[in-house]
Design a protein around this motif. Structure first.
Motif, short mmCIF file in Angstrom:
data_model
loop_
_atom_site.label_atom_id
_atom_site.label_comp_id
_atom_site.label_asym_id
_atom_site.label_seq_id
_atom_site.Cartn_x
_atom_site.Cartn_y
_atom_site.Cartn_z
N SER A 142 -18.91 0.60 -41.96
CA SER A 142 -17.87 1.39 -40.81
C SER A 142 -17.18 0.18 -40.77
CB SER A 142 -18.86 1.35 -39.69
OG SER A 142 -19.35 0.48 -38.90
N ARG A 146 -28.28 2.40 -27.83
CA ARG A 146 -26.63 2.60 -26.73
C ARG A 146 -25.91 1.37 -27.14
NH1 ARG A 146 -26.50 6.32 -22.80
NH2 ARG A 146 -25.55 4.55 -21.69
N ALA A 204 -23.96 0.88 -30.53
CA ALA A 204 -22.66 1.40 -31.08
C ALA A 204 -21.52 1.09 -29.80
CB ALA A 204 -22.88 2.90 -30.40
N ARG A 205 -21.81 1.36 -28.64
CA ARG A 205 -20.65 0.28 -27.86
C ARG A 205 -20.25 -1.03 -28.76
NH1 ARG A 205 -23.00 -0.58 -23.46
NH2 ARG A 205 -23.36 1.95 -22.46
N ARG A 244 -17.81 0.09 -31.44
CA ARG A 244 -16.63 0.20 -31.30
C ARG A 244 -16.15 -0.73 -31.34
NH1 ARG A 244 -19.92 4.74 -28.64
NH2 ARG A 244 -19.45 3.54 -26.37
#
Ligand code: GRF
Length: 205
Positions: free
Chosen positions: A14, A160, A163-164, A167
């Motif tokens: 990613s 969670r 994922a934060r 980003r």
């Protein structure tokens, strides 16, 4: 020397995607695993890709020498580790000194190594994040180029929080790589200076 980038991956890719989507000149992607999902992205983008299985080499030095030769074929201005899960030998690091960057999912020097999000939750830190740094022989050390901080929220679990942080990674890695390609990064006494004093931190709240 070409102005391009060689990206080293082992998995999802990613961060590789974030670099490409930011318009950065990724010329080649090299993975030590044939099943790295990031390879499919590279192929779909028409970017050169190669697999160099570390298991095919008897010694770490031999793998790193072959990897270095594969990279050097592109004469890249930047070599970026984007989820590349290998410890690199001092010889490899020296070969690409000054153009070798890594992204790590913590606010270094806190939590080098693996399982950073679980360790951040266990430690009870209120701010976590990601770091882009020049690679030195010591794992997850090296001069810090940019960091992003994210809050740790009361109902966070590892997924969670990860994922934060991810980003935030996708915001800072393209910025750091662009600075390197533009020749704007100077290392002075182990600290990175950006030559027009652009912000070397992001708070992603
Ligand atoms: C990222 O969390 C990065 O910080 C770490 O490995 C992960 C790679 O993710 N070094 P991706 O392959 O870029 O999606």
């Amino acid at each position: 020397m070409s102005a391009g980038i060689v990206a080293l991956i082992s998995g999802r890719g990613s961060n590789l995607r974030a670099l490409v989507e930011a318009g950065l000149p990724v010329r080649a992607v090299i993975s030590n695993r044939a099943d790295a999902a990031g390879l499919e992205f590279a192929r779909a983008q028409g970017i050169d890709s190669a697999v160099l299985e570390h298991r095919s080499y008897a010694a770490r030095e031999a793998f790193d020498a072959a990897l270095g030769d594969a990279i050097q074929a592109y004469s890249p201005a930047a070599v970026v580790l984007a989820g590349f899960m290998r410890i690199l030998t001092p010889g490899f690091v020296a070969r690409f000194a000054g153009r070798l960057l890594n992204i790590h999912p913590s606010l270094l020097p806190a939590f080098p190594g693996l399982d950073t999000h679980a360790r951040a939750l266990a430690a009870g830190v209120k701010v976590h994040g990601a770091t882009v740094h020049f690679v030195t022989p010591e794992l997850d050390h090296g001069p810090i180029v940019i960091q992003a901080g994210v809050p740790v929220l009361p109902d966070d679990d590892e997924a969670r929080l990860a994922a934060r942080v991810l980003r935030a990674e996708h915001r800072i890695y393209p910025r750091a790589v662009r600075w390197l390609l533009e020749g704007r990064l100077t290392i002075d006494n182990g600290k990175v200076i950006v030559n027009d004093s652009a912000a070397q931190y992001v708070f992603d709240i």
